[in-house]
Design a protein around this motif. Sequence first.
Motif, short mmCIF file in Angstrom:
data_model
loop_
_atom_site.label_atom_id
_atom_site.label_comp_id
_atom_site.label_asym_id
_atom_site.label_seq_id
_atom_site.Cartn_x
_atom_site.Cartn_y
_atom_site.Cartn_z
N PHE A 186 41.14 33.86 41.05
CA PHE A 186 40.77 35.08 40.15
C PHE A 186 39.60 35.89 40.97
CE2 PHE A 186 37.66 36.59 36.61
CZ PHE A 186 38.54 37.79 36.23
N GLU A 187 38.62 35.34 41.31
CA GLU A 187 37.61 36.07 41.93
C GLU A 187 38.03 36.59 43.43
OE1 GLU A 187 35.84 33.29 39.20
OE2 GLU A 187 37.28 33.07 41.02
N HIS A 188 38.81 35.85 44.09
CA HIS A 188 39.29 36.62 45.38
C HIS A 188 40.48 37.77 45.08
CE1 HIS A 188 42.21 36.53 48.81
NE2 HIS A 188 41.21 36.12 49.71
N GLU A 189 41.06 37.77 44.14
CA GLU A 189 42.04 38.77 43.68
C GLU A 189 41.06 40.02 43.42
OE1 GLU A 189 46.04 40.18 43.89
OE2 GLU A 189 45.02 38.23 44.48
N LEU A 190 40.05 39.91 42.52
CA LEU A 190 39.05 40.90 42.15
C LEU A 190 38.76 41.67 43.56
CD1 LEU A 190 37.00 39.86 39.06
CD2 LEU A 190 39.17 41.42 39.15
N ALA A 191 38.43 40.56 44.63
CA ALA A 191 37.54 41.26 45.63
C ALA A 191 38.51 41.92 46.55
CB ALA A 191 37.00 40.06 46.31
N ARG A 192 39.86 41.96 46.39
CA ARG A 192 40.89 42.71 47.29
C ARG A 192 40.82 44.18 47.06
NH1 ARG A 192 46.56 39.67 47.21
NH2 ARG A 192 46.70 41.09 48.88
N SER A 193 39.97 44.51 46.50
CA SER A 193 39.74 46.04 46.07
C SER A 193 38.45 46.65 46.37
CB SER A 193 40.03 46.23 44.61
OG SER A 193 39.22 47.48 44.49
N GLU A 194 38.42 47.41 47.45
CA GLU A 194 37.15 47.98 47.96
C GLU A 194 36.05 48.20 47.03
OE1 GLU A 194 35.73 47.81 50.87
OE2 GLU A 194 37.25 47.74 52.40
N VAL A 195 36.49 48.99 45.79
CA VAL A 195 35.85 49.45 44.68
C VAL A 195 35.46 48.13 44.09
CG1 VAL A 195 35.69 50.59 42.60
CG2 VAL A 195 36.93 51.66 44.55
N MET A 196 36.22 47.27 43.49
CA MET A 196 35.74 46.04 42.85
C MET A 196 34.85 45.05 43.60
SD MET A 196 36.31 45.00 39.70
CE MET A 196 37.71 45.86 39.25
N LEU A 197 35.19 45.07 44.81
CA LEU A 197 34.29 44.27 45.69
C LEU A 197 32.81 44.54 45.74
CD1 LEU A 197 33.82 42.22 47.81
CD2 LEU A 197 34.58 43.60 49.72
N SER A 198 32.56 45.96 45.70
CA SER A 198 31.07 46.48 45.60
C SER A 198 30.39 46.08 44.52
CB SER A 198 31.35 47.97 45.77
OG SER A 198 31.67 48.61 44.71
N HIS A 199 31.13 46.03 43.16
CA HIS A 199 30.59 45.72 41.86
C HIS A 199 30.51 44.06 42.01
CE1 HIS A 199 31.11 49.53 40.39
NE2 HIS A 199 32.36 49.45 40.32
N LEU A 200 31.42 43.40 42.80
CA LEU A 200 30.96 41.79 42.96
C LEU A 200 29.98 41.70 43.55
CD1 LEU A 200 34.80 41.01 43.86
CD2 LEU A 200 33.83 40.11 41.69
N ILE A 201 29.77 42.27 44.64
CA ILE A 201 28.44 41.91 45.23
C ILE A 201 27.17 42.23 44.72
CG2 ILE A 201 27.35 42.75 47.53
CD1 ILE A 201 30.03 43.37 48.84
N GLU B 220 22.61 39.81 41.76
CA GLU B 220 21.69 39.72 40.58
C GLU B 220 21.53 38.16 40.45
OE1 GLU B 220 20.33 41.35 38.36
OE2 GLU B 220 20.68 43.37 39.62
N VAL B 221 22.59 37.16 40.73
CA VAL B 221 22.50 35.89 40.65
C VAL B 221 21.81 35.15 41.97
CG1 VAL B 221 23.68 33.77 40.37
CG2 VAL B 221 24.46 35.81 39.26
N HIS B 222 21.89 35.72 43.26
CA HIS B 222 21.18 35.05 44.52
C HIS B 222 20.72 36.33 45.24
CE1 HIS B 222 22.53 31.04 43.95
NE2 HIS B 222 23.79 31.44 43.56
N PRO B 223 19.84 37.11 44.90
CA PRO B 223 19.00 38.29 45.55
C PRO B 223 19.09 38.36 47.03
CG PRO B 223 17.84 37.64 43.68
CD PRO B 223 18.73 36.58 43.90
#
Length: 569
Positions: free
Chosen positions: A467-482, A487-490
């Motif tokens: 699931f997480e990998h599939e979200l990260a396959r979009s440049e826009v969504m990847l920026s939000h993932l980062i 926020e979890v690991h600054p």
Amino acid sequence: MWLRDLSIKNFRKIESLNVTFQKGLSILVGENNSGKTAIIDALRLILFPSRDYDSLKISEDDFRYGTDFKPIEISCRFTDLSEIDEVHFSECLVDIGDGKFEIQINLRIEFSTISNRPNFKMWGGETEGGSLPSNHYDRLETVYLQPLRDPEKGLRPSQYSQIARLLSTITSEDKEADYEEIVKTANQAIRSLDQVESAVGSINNKLKEITGDELSQKTDLIFNDPNFRRIIAGLQPEIDNLPFSLNGLGYNNLIFTATTLATLSSGDQFSHKSILIEEPEAHLHPQLQVLLLRHLAKVTEKDEIDVQVIASTHSPILASQAPIDSVISVSDIDGIVSTICVNKIKIEDKTKKKLQRYLDATRGELFFARRILMVEGISEALLLPILTQFAGGDLKESAITVINTQGINFDAFLSLFVQNEKNMPIAILTDGDADEIGGDISATAKGLKEKEEVVHNLSVELPIITFEHELARSEVMLSHLINAFKEVHPQLGVTLEQELNSINGIDQKANRFLEVFKEKKVSKGKFAQELAYILGKTELGPEFVPEYIKKALRHLGVIKNEVNDAQPS
């Protein structure tokens, strides 16, 4: 003997329905207006000696709409008969082989358009024509506890109170004199009080003055009429030294239910004893709901009392806490009432125990669902609502029940829907767990995908990796993932962001993101919460929702096929 099967045709919204109960406790669960009350009322019609019992009156509205008053047909089967049962219900016996018999009782209700009234016909056995014995109901005892009942009315002193019924049941004739002797003694003691003697004398003197010696009758004062029936009619519960009328509805409900249960369990003269309870959760807070249910399950499972309990509820708490075999899920999908009787489904004990363990209060909603979306874990459960909005749908408005299986325990839940008589749309979102894009998905994922051939109306959708990998396959969504990762690991998040910026190719970036995500054992719950918050402040469209998720949403009818939602490159 106990009631095992109930068949209903053309009754209210029910066209044709078969319900299988189990010995002891059965719980009818389902949303409002799903058909639970119709099942309970069908039982009342066939188990009570009077069709008008407790205001249950059949009218033209009870005949299935649009059938031109097609007859209502109800039949039930009883099993585990004793020799006495076979003798008493001889006209109702059905031979099931090996010298064993069951009892079948049938009811047909026809509506006369001439008299504008229903006509009832009852008979026993499989062949129509015979009639029930006149004393048929002498050995059947059923108590009905209606929804939003008034327990105080049933406990209030009277010859018909539940307390009086209990004492009448458990007191033999030779013991009735004990009650009467106590009251006679109390009456004598009260009469001997100076104040009482003075009052009696004053009353009799005044009577003589009014009527004269010839017509005057002697008057006395007594504590109570020393007659057994009148004595028990005057008794009422007292709780912690206070009258029951000062109690809340909830606790009085428990007292009334307990008294009813005790009355029935003491009625040894009956072949079949049952309680029909609508909404046992009425007026009870969650803890008392669970305690009541556990008690009902305990006493019926261990044969401590020979009483069958059939209850209906909309409480997911009761649905999740009930023994799994006792659950009968009732639903109305596209005008067709159907049930899932868990006791009829062949489930391995190991799977059944796993299912019972996972059915907490949240997953109890499974039995109230019209459409089900199962996911592996907390990440999908937290993020799917916002992703569904991006895709142009709404899980709540579409009445989707999301089940978080906390891993890959889909089989335990799917075992309930192998038959899927409800024709309920079911979708599963799971991970393909391939090593790379274009690789083979795992054996577990393949096995789950094959379930589509076994479970009707099931769609299993999955990404190649996670699931997480599939979200990260979009440049826009990847920026939000980062941003969520930071926020979890600054510190690590900043380092990861810099590293990803130096990598060419979105799939390579997604691969590295997933590697770090797994290596650092990031809390999926915290990460998903942060990501959901970040995404909630955006206005992304359907093109940013992974295609496999949109396929599941289409299957469930949450979004339409014609939406222009091609994946971004």
